[in-house]
Write a protein that holds these residues in place. Sequence first.
Motif, short mmCIF file in Angstrom:
data_model
loop_
_atom_site.label_atom_id
_atom_site.label_comp_id
_atom_site.label_asym_id
_atom_site.label_seq_id
_atom_site.Cartn_x
_atom_site.Cartn_y
_atom_site.Cartn_z
N LYS A 68 0.82 -1.21 0.00
CA LYS A 68 0.00 0.00 0.00
C LYS A 68 0.86 1.26 0.00
O LYS A 68 0.47 2.27 -0.57
CB LYS A 68 -0.94 0.00 1.20
N ALA A 69 2.02 1.20 0.63
CA ALA A 69 2.91 2.36 0.65
C ALA A 69 3.47 2.64 -0.74
O ALA A 69 3.78 3.78 -1.06
CB ALA A 69 4.05 2.12 1.64
N ASN A 70 3.60 1.61 -1.55
CA ASN A 70 4.16 1.77 -2.90
C ASN A 70 3.11 1.99 -3.97
O ASN A 70 3.44 2.11 -5.14
CB ASN A 70 4.98 0.54 -3.28
N ARG A 71 1.85 2.05 -3.61
CA ARG A 71 0.81 2.08 -4.63
C ARG A 71 0.68 3.40 -5.36
O ARG A 71 0.23 3.43 -6.48
CB ARG A 71 -0.53 1.69 -4.03
N ARG A 72 1.05 4.50 -4.75
CA ARG A 72 0.84 5.79 -5.40
C ARG A 72 2.10 6.33 -6.06
O ARG A 72 2.17 7.49 -6.38
CB ARG A 72 0.32 6.79 -4.38
N LEU A 73 3.10 5.51 -6.25
CA LEU A 73 4.29 5.94 -6.96
C LEU A 73 4.01 5.99 -8.45
O LEU A 73 3.04 5.41 -8.94
CB LEU A 73 5.45 5.00 -6.68
N GLY A 74 4.86 6.65 -9.19
CA GLY A 74 4.68 6.74 -10.63
C GLY A 74 4.64 5.38 -11.30
O GLY A 74 5.39 4.49 -10.94
N GLY A 75 3.76 5.23 -12.25
CA GLY A 75 3.65 3.97 -12.97
C GLY A 75 2.60 3.04 -12.40
O GLY A 75 2.39 1.95 -12.92
N ASP A 76 1.93 3.45 -11.35
CA ASP A 76 0.91 2.61 -10.75
C ASP A 76 -0.43 3.33 -10.75
O ASP A 76 -1.10 3.47 -9.74
CB ASP A 76 1.30 2.24 -9.32
N ALA A 77 -0.80 3.84 -11.91
CA ALA A 77 -2.04 4.59 -12.01
C ALA A 77 -3.24 3.66 -11.94
O ALA A 77 -3.16 2.48 -12.27
CB ALA A 77 -2.06 5.36 -13.33
N LYS A 78 -4.35 4.24 -11.52
CA LYS A 78 -5.58 3.46 -11.49
C LYS A 78 -6.05 3.21 -12.92
O LYS A 78 -5.89 4.04 -13.80
CB LYS A 78 -6.66 4.22 -10.73
N ARG A 79 -6.63 2.06 -13.12
CA ARG A 79 -7.16 1.73 -14.45
C ARG A 79 -8.42 2.54 -14.69
O ARG A 79 -9.29 2.64 -13.82
CB ARG A 79 -7.45 0.26 -14.55
N ARG A 80 -8.52 3.09 -15.86
CA ARG A 80 -9.68 3.91 -16.18
C ARG A 80 -10.79 3.04 -16.76
O ARG A 80 -10.54 2.08 -17.47
CB ARG A 80 -9.30 4.98 -17.19
N ASN A 81 -11.99 3.42 -16.47
CA ASN A 81 -13.15 2.77 -17.04
C ASN A 81 -13.22 3.15 -18.52
O ASN A 81 -13.24 4.33 -18.85
CB ASN A 81 -14.40 3.24 -16.30
N PRO A 82 -13.26 2.19 -19.43
CA PRO A 82 -13.24 2.53 -20.85
C PRO A 82 -14.48 3.32 -21.30
O PRO A 82 -14.39 4.15 -22.20
CB PRO A 82 -13.15 1.18 -21.56
N VAL A 83 -15.61 3.08 -20.68
CA VAL A 83 -16.83 3.81 -21.05
C VAL A 83 -16.69 5.28 -20.65
O VAL A 83 -16.98 6.19 -21.44
CB VAL A 83 -18.07 3.17 -20.40
N VAL A 84 -16.22 5.53 -19.44
CA VAL A 84 -16.03 6.90 -18.98
C VAL A 84 -14.96 7.59 -19.80
O VAL A 84 -15.09 8.76 -20.16
CB VAL A 84 -15.72 6.92 -17.47
N ALA A 85 -13.89 6.90 -20.13
CA ALA A 85 -12.83 7.48 -20.95
C ALA A 85 -13.39 7.86 -22.34
O ALA A 85 -13.03 8.89 -22.89
CB ALA A 85 -11.67 6.50 -21.09
N PHE A 86 -14.27 7.04 -22.90
CA PHE A 86 -14.86 7.33 -24.19
C PHE A 86 -15.75 8.57 -24.12
O PHE A 86 -15.73 9.42 -24.99
CB PHE A 86 -15.68 6.13 -24.69
#
Length: 91
Positions: A68-86
Amino acid sequence: SVALATGDSTAFLSWCEALVPVYRRRGVPMDDLARLTGLLSRAAASVLPLDAASAAATVLEAASRGFKANRRLGGDAKRRNPVVAFIYKGA
């Protein structure tokens, strides 16, 4: 097994720290690894004797906090919902 036998979780935690770049390269979010170690702690409690289960829970919870301490470092972005991204893309 060394961490459970000796009660010292440093060996297991250093191994978990070495896993972070490997899984990050493979696109696995650290939240998933933290969730997995929490579930492993629950599974170990149902299989192991009480003293071993408490030792395993301690080690796995420390590993979960490390992930959990390493989760917000660069390269660990949250996956985007493809519908919302569209929708936001406007295409």
